[in-house]
Design an enzyme around this catalytic site. Structure first.
Site, PDB file in Angstrom:
ATOM      1  N   GLY A   8       0.843  -1.199   0.000  1.00 33.37           N
ATOM      2  CA  GLY A   8       0.000   0.000   0.000  1.00 33.37           C
ATOM      3  C   GLY A   8       0.871   1.238   0.000  1.00 33.37           C
ATOM      4  O   GLY A   8       0.495   2.286   0.532  1.00 33.37           O
ATOM      5  N   SER A   9       2.044   1.126  -0.618  1.00 32.53           N
ATOM      6  CA  SER A   9       3.087   2.167  -0.488  1.00 32.53           C
ATOM      7  C   SER A   9       2.747   3.506  -1.138  1.00 32.53           C
ATOM      8  O   SER A   9       3.314   4.530  -0.769  1.00 32.53           O
ATOM      9  CB  SER A   9       4.411   1.658  -1.053  1.00 32.53           C
ATOM     10  OG  SER A   9       4.232   1.332  -2.415  1.00 32.53           O
ATOM     11  N   ARG A  12      -2.144   6.997   1.141  1.00 31.55           N
ATOM     12  CA  ARG A  12      -1.941   8.049   2.162  1.00 31.55           C
ATOM     13  C   ARG A  12      -1.022   7.540   3.263  1.00 31.55           C
ATOM     14  O   ARG A  12      -0.047   8.196   3.644  1.00 31.55           O
ATOM     15  CB  ARG A  12      -3.304   8.481   2.744  1.00 31.55           C
ATOM     16  CG  ARG A  12      -4.125   9.339   1.809  1.00 31.55           C
ATOM     17  CD  ARG A  12      -5.500   9.632   2.394  1.00 31.55           C
ATOM     18  NE  ARG A  12      -6.344   8.446   2.397  1.00 31.55           N
ATOM     19  CZ  ARG A  12      -7.124   8.071   1.381  1.00 31.55           C
ATOM     20  NH1 ARG A  12      -7.184   8.809   0.305  1.00 31.55           N
ATOM     21  NH2 ARG A  12      -7.854   6.960   1.447  1.00 31.55           N
ATOM     22  N   MET A  13      -1.317   6.356   3.789  1.00 32.51           N
ATOM     23  CA  MET A  13      -0.446   5.809   4.840  1.00 32.51           C
ATOM     24  C   MET A  13       0.898   5.375   4.275  1.00 32.51           C
ATOM     25  O   MET A  13       1.928   5.506   4.923  1.00 32.51           O
ATOM     26  CB  MET A  13      -1.144   4.631   5.544  1.00 32.51           C
ATOM     27  CG  MET A  13      -2.035   5.035   6.698  1.00 32.51           C
ATOM     28  SD  MET A  13      -1.178   6.040   7.938  1.00 32.51           S
ATOM     29  CE  MET A  13       0.062   4.895   8.535  1.00 32.51           C
ATOM     30  N   THR A  75      -4.164  -2.512   8.059  1.00 34.95           N
ATOM     31  CA  THR A  75      -5.383  -2.427   7.235  1.00 34.95           C
ATOM     32  C   THR A  75      -6.625  -2.644   8.094  1.00 34.95           C
ATOM     33  O   THR A  75      -6.641  -3.535   8.946  1.00 34.95           O
ATOM     34  CB  THR A  75      -5.330  -3.520   6.144  1.00 34.95           C
ATOM     35  OG1 THR A  75      -4.124  -3.370   5.417  1.00 34.95           O
ATOM     36  CG2 THR A  75      -6.531  -3.432   5.212  1.00 34.95           C
ATOM     37  N   HIS A 131     -13.792  10.639  10.343  1.00 34.80           N
ATOM     38  CA  HIS A 131     -12.662  10.466   9.422  1.00 34.80           C
ATOM     39  C   HIS A 131     -12.874  11.242   8.130  1.00 34.80           C
ATOM     40  O   HIS A 131     -14.008  11.574   7.776  1.00 34.80           O
ATOM     41  CB  HIS A 131     -12.464   8.983   9.077  1.00 34.80           C
ATOM     42  CG  HIS A 131     -11.774   8.208  10.145  1.00 34.80           C
ATOM     43  ND1 HIS A 131     -12.460   7.616  11.185  1.00 34.80           N
ATOM     44  CD2 HIS A 131     -10.454   7.935  10.346  1.00 34.80           C
ATOM     45  CE1 HIS A 131     -11.589   7.014  11.980  1.00 34.80           C
ATOM     46  NE2 HIS A 131     -10.371   7.186  11.501  1.00 34.80           N
ATOM     47  N   HIS A 132     -11.787  11.433   7.420  1.00 40.51           N
ATOM     48  CA  HIS A 132     -11.753  12.084   6.096  1.00 40.51           C
ATOM     49  C   HIS A 132     -12.745  11.455   5.113  1.00 40.51           C
ATOM     50  O   HIS A 132     -13.130  10.288   5.263  1.00 40.51           O
ATOM     51  CB  HIS A 132     -10.334  11.987   5.533  1.00 40.51           C
ATOM     52  CG  HIS A 132      -9.785  10.586   5.478  1.00 40.51           C
ATOM     53  ND1 HIS A 132      -9.860   9.807   4.353  1.00 40.51           N
ATOM     54  CD2 HIS A 132      -9.199   9.807   6.432  1.00 40.51           C
ATOM     55  CE1 HIS A 132      -9.313   8.627   4.593  1.00 40.51           C
ATOM     56  NE2 HIS A 132      -8.902   8.591   5.857  1.00 40.51           N
ATOM     57  N   LYS A 135     -12.339   7.764   3.413  1.00 43.64           N
ATOM     58  CA  LYS A 135     -12.296   6.484   4.141  1.00 43.64           C
ATOM     59  C   LYS A 135     -13.419   5.566   3.655  1.00 43.64           C
ATOM     60  O   LYS A 135     -14.564   5.993   3.523  1.00 43.64           O
ATOM     61  CB  LYS A 135     -12.389   6.716   5.653  1.00 43.64           C
ATOM     62  CG  LYS A 135     -12.240   5.419   6.450  1.00 43.64           C
ATOM     63  CD  LYS A 135     -11.849   5.665   7.883  1.00 43.64           C
ATOM     64  CE  LYS A 135     -11.767   4.362   8.685  1.00 43.64           C
ATOM     65  NZ  LYS A 135     -10.682   3.479   8.191  1.00 43.64           N
ATOM     66  N   GLY A 141     -11.528   0.848  12.246  1.00 43.78           N
ATOM     67  CA  GLY A 141     -10.851  -0.217  12.986  1.00 43.78           C
ATOM     68  C   GLY A 141     -10.603   0.201  14.428  1.00 43.78           C
ATOM     69  O   GLY A 141     -10.687  -0.610  15.361  1.00 43.78           O
TER      70      GLY A 141
END
Ligand SMILES: NC(=O)C1=CN([C@@H]2O[C@H](COP(=O)(O)OP(=O)(O)OC[C@H]3O[C@@H](n4cnc5c(N)ncnc54)[C@H](OP(=O)(O)O)[C@@H]3O)[C@@H](O)[C@H]2O)C=CC1
Ligand SMILES: O=C(O)C1=N[C@H](C(=O)O)C[C@H](O)C1
Length: 242
Positions: A8-9, A12-13, A75, A131-132, A135, A141
């Site tokens: 997931g590079s 955002r994260m 995740t 959240h934004h 999402k 989570g």
């Protein structure tokens, strides 16, 4: 120097994690996104950090098992079957999965468990998260993690008590339930409040994330910590010594 592979590079994260890897003096072993090969990434990594999507989990765990590389999973939106996959992977490799890698939320979960264990069922528990707008999963989570902490404090199973959203003529609130509400909008990195509501008094615990750096920092700490551990399923409180 630890080689950290990010799943997931480009997300955002993923971007926050790459910055945290560099800030911690580690090596970015590479990253993959949808369509990438987790096995090739695992072969060139000392540890995998996965902040991608639930659909990727099985392949990521297979790659980690095949190479014996530990994996940190951030995740969210995971279902029961994903947790079975994680449990089964943890028989052969070290795995850490959490809905929130921040120090603040990890401590908050302890406080919530403690409060829930001391306050009786006349204190209603409601968890609200914001959240934004991008999402994709709800409840977050983190909200579920905090709900689990409250349920543990009360000695009940969250699955039996959770009320995930209300609409229409819902009837009066059932004693002992744990409610969830989700707001979505703007660029909010992640706000969570756990409300304990009794007659004539209320207690609220809140955590406000100001940016994703806090999640990335915690994830890299978890990645450093998990290398060399025996196979098993680990938690953030263990990493942070809480
Ligand atoms: N535990 C924690 O502390 C935190 C957890 N999260 C969670 O992390 C996850 C990612 O969040 P965020 O970065 O905001 O999301 P983004 O949508 O910005 O990024 C997700 C990334 O994952 C990639 N991806 C999707 N499917 C796959 C796949 N099958 N294999 C490999 N990569 C894939 C996407 O690639 P592509 O664009 O090509 O689809 C994208 O680059 C979410 O579940 C979120 O809830 C977020 C913050 C903190
Ligand atoms: O998707 C996000 O952004 C976040 N996801 C995690 C969650 O679902 O709780 C953690 C954090 O709140 C940000």
């Amino acid at each position: 120097m630890t080689r950290i592979g990010i799943i997931g590079s480009a997300g955002r994260m993923g971007n926050a994690l790459q910055a945290a890897v560099a800030a911690a003096g580690h090596e970015f072993a590479g990253g993959i996104d949808k369509g990438g090969d987790p096995l090739a990434l695992a072969q060139s990594s000392d540890v995998l950090v996965d902040f991608s999507a639930p659909g990727a989990l099985e392949f990521n765990l297979d790659a980690a098992i095949h190479t014996g590389v530990p994996i940190v999973i951030g995740t969210t939106g995971l279902e029961e079957r994903h947790h079975w996959l994680i449990d089964s992977a943890a028989v052969s490799i070290p795995v850490l999965q959490t809905g929130n890698t921040s120090l603040g939320v990890t401590l908050l979960s302890h406080l919530v468990r403690e409060a829930a264990s001391r306050l009786g069922e006349d204190w209603d528990i409601e968890i609200v998260e914001t959240h934004h707008r991008m999402k994709v999963d709800a409840p977050s989570g983190t909200a579920l993690l905090l709900g689990e902490a409250a349920a543990k404090g009360r000695g009940v199973h969250l699955a039996d008590e959770a009320v995930r959203g209300r609409d229409g003529i819902t009837g009066a609130r059932k004693a002992g339930t744990i409610g969830f509400a989700a707001l979505r909008g703007g660029s909010v990195a992640g706000d969570h409040s756990v409300h304990f509501l009794a007659d004539n008094e209320r207690l609220t615990f809140s955590h406000l994330a100001e940016n994703r750096g806090i999640f990335a920092k915690g994830a890299i700490r978890a990645a450093e910590w998990i290398i060399g551990k025996a196979p098993g399923r680990y938690t953030m409180p263990e990493v942070l010594g809480l």
